[in-house]
Design a protein around this motif. Structure first.
Motif, PDB file in Angstrom:
ATOM      1  N   MET A  20       0.831  -1.210   0.000  1.00 44.41           N
ATOM      2  CA  MET A  20       0.000   0.000   0.000  1.00 44.41           C
ATOM      3  C   MET A  20       0.865   1.260   0.000  1.00 44.41           C
ATOM      4  SD  MET A  20      -3.270  -0.963   2.444  1.00 44.41           S
ATOM      5  CE  MET A  20      -2.361  -0.633   3.913  1.00 44.41           C
ATOM      6  N   ILE A  21       1.964   1.240   0.735  1.00 40.23           N
ATOM      7  CA  ILE A  21       2.862   2.399   0.758  1.00 40.23           C
ATOM      8  C   ILE A  21       3.469   2.622  -0.623  1.00 40.23           C
ATOM      9  CG2 ILE A  21       5.009   3.312   1.731  1.00 40.23           C
ATOM     10  CD1 ILE A  21       4.283   1.819   4.333  1.00 40.23           C
ATOM     11  N   ILE A  22       3.904   1.541  -1.271  1.00 38.58           N
ATOM     12  CA  ILE A  22       4.487   1.657  -2.613  1.00 38.58           C
ATOM     13  C   ILE A  22       3.451   2.169  -3.604  1.00 38.58           C
ATOM     14  CG2 ILE A  22       5.435   0.317  -4.545  1.00 38.58           C
ATOM     15  CD1 ILE A  22       6.754  -1.482  -2.366  1.00 38.58           C
ATOM     16  N   ILE A  23       2.234   1.666  -3.541  1.00 34.78           N
ATOM     17  CA  ILE A  23       1.170   2.117  -4.454  1.00 34.78           C
ATOM     18  C   ILE A  23       0.883   3.602  -4.246  1.00 34.78           C
ATOM     19  CG2 ILE A  23      -1.295   1.907  -4.974  1.00 34.78           C
ATOM     20  CD1 ILE A  23      -0.958  -1.134  -4.557  1.00 34.78           C
ATOM     21  N   CYS A  24       0.832   4.030  -2.994  1.00 28.61           N
ATOM     22  CA  CYS A  24       0.599   5.457  -2.721  1.00 28.61           C
ATOM     23  C   CYS A  24       1.706   6.310  -3.320  1.00 28.61           C
ATOM     24  CB  CYS A  24       0.504   5.712  -1.217  1.00 28.61           C
ATOM     25  SG  CYS A  24      -1.030   5.147  -0.484  1.00 28.61           S
TER      26      CYS A  24
ATOM     27  N   GLN B 264       0.607  10.026  -4.119  1.00 27.68           N
ATOM     28  CA  GLN B 264      -0.052  10.351  -2.845  1.00 27.68           C
ATOM     29  C   GLN B 264       0.996  10.372  -1.729  1.00 27.68           C
ATOM     30  OE1 GLN B 264      -3.298  11.131  -2.559  1.00 27.68           O
ATOM     31  NE2 GLN B 264      -3.457  10.918  -4.771  1.00 27.68           N
ATOM     32  N   GLU B 265       1.837  11.396  -1.740  1.00 26.19           N
ATOM     33  CA  GLU B 265       2.949  11.462  -0.791  1.00 26.19           C
ATOM     34  C   GLU B 265       2.471  11.590   0.651  1.00 26.19           C
ATOM     35  OE1 GLU B 265       6.086  10.903  -1.614  1.00 26.19           O
ATOM     36  OE2 GLU B 265       5.426  10.641  -3.684  1.00 26.19           O
ATOM     37  N   VAL B 266       1.411  12.356   0.881  1.00 26.36           N
ATOM     38  CA  VAL B 266       0.910  12.525   2.251  1.00 26.36           C
ATOM     39  C   VAL B 266       0.387  11.190   2.784  1.00 26.36           C
ATOM     40  CG1 VAL B 266      -0.814  13.690   3.684  1.00 26.36           C
ATOM     41  CG2 VAL B 266       0.375  14.964   1.900  1.00 26.36           C
ATOM     42  N   ALA B 267      -0.344  10.454   1.963  1.00 24.58           N
ATOM     43  CA  ALA B 267      -0.861   9.153   2.384  1.00 24.58           C
ATOM     44  C   ALA B 267       0.285   8.183   2.659  1.00 24.58           C
ATOM     45  CB  ALA B 267      -1.790   8.583   1.320  1.00 24.58           C
ATOM     46  N   ALA B 268       1.289   8.189   1.794  1.00 21.56           N
ATOM     47  CA  ALA B 268       2.440   7.307   1.993  1.00 21.56           C
ATOM     48  C   ALA B 268       3.181   7.668   3.272  1.00 21.56           C
ATOM     49  CB  ALA B 268       3.380   7.377   0.796  1.00 21.56           C
TER      50      ALA B 268
ATOM     51  N   THR C  60       3.572   5.308   6.553  1.00 17.40           N
ATOM     52  CA  THR C  60       4.907   5.029   7.063  1.00 17.40           C
ATOM     53  C   THR C  60       5.025   5.411   8.531  1.00 17.40           C
ATOM     54  OG1 THR C  60       5.808   5.432   4.858  1.00 17.40           O
ATOM     55  CG2 THR C  60       7.359   5.465   6.676  1.00 17.40           C
ATOM     56  N   ALA C  61       4.364   6.493   8.929  1.00 14.65           N
ATOM     57  CA  ALA C  61       4.448   6.955  10.311  1.00 14.65           C
ATOM     58  C   ALA C  61       3.783   5.990  11.290  1.00 14.65           C
ATOM     59  CB  ALA C  61       3.822   8.339  10.435  1.00 14.65           C
ATOM     60  N   ILE C  62       2.692   5.343  10.877  1.00 12.13           N
ATOM     61  CA  ILE C  62       1.995   4.446  11.802  1.00 12.13           C
ATOM     62  C   ILE C  62       2.401   2.981  11.635  1.00 12.13           C
ATOM     63  CG2 ILE C  62      -0.001   5.968  12.015  1.00 12.13           C
ATOM     64  CD1 ILE C  62      -1.526   4.002  10.212  1.00 12.13           C
ATOM     65  N   ALA C  63       3.325   2.707  10.727  1.00 14.43           N
ATOM     66  CA  ALA C  63       3.740   1.331  10.464  1.00 14.43           C
ATOM     67  C   ALA C  63       4.262   0.601  11.696  1.00 14.43           C
ATOM     68  CB  ALA C  63       4.769   1.293   9.337  1.00 14.43           C
ATOM     69  N   PRO C  64       5.144   1.196  12.516  1.00  9.44           N
ATOM     70  CA  PRO C  64       5.631   0.443  13.686  1.00  9.44           C
ATOM     71  C   PRO C  64       4.514   0.044  14.651  1.00  9.44           C
ATOM     72  CG  PRO C  64       7.009   2.358  13.294  1.00  9.44           C
ATOM     73  CD  PRO C  64       5.826   2.469  12.384  1.00  9.44           C
TER      74      PRO C  64
END
Length: 75
Positions: free
Chosen positions: A29-33, A38-42, A46-50
């Motif tokens: 999903m991060i790669i697709i964004c 969609q840099e803000v979505a990516a 990424t910020a909530i991944a951990p």
């Protein structure tokens, strides 16, 4: 669906498999964004991944841990 024909164990198994699928698809999903611009979505993903990864690992660990404890008690 918690119908009597399905055990609660089946419900937990589906929850674990759904969690694992989400964990595996999260980087996609991060790669697709990023590819869609969609840099803000990516960045948000990424910020909530951990936190997301720790939560999924907790669900899976609890399921397998309690399943093995139950099997040990059944012997």
């Amino acid at each position: 669906d918690r119908s009597p024909s399905r055990g609660l164990g089946d419900v937990y198994k589906r929850q674990v498999w759904f969690s694992l699928a989400g964990l595996l698809l999260y980087p996609v999903m991060i790669i697709i964004c990023n590819l869609l611009g969609q840099e803000v979505a990516a960045n948000n993903l990424t910020a909530i991944a951990p936190t997301y990864c720790i939560a999924v690992v907790g669900i899976v660990t609890a399921f397998f841990g309690f399943t093995n404890i139950k099997k040990k008690d059944d012997y």
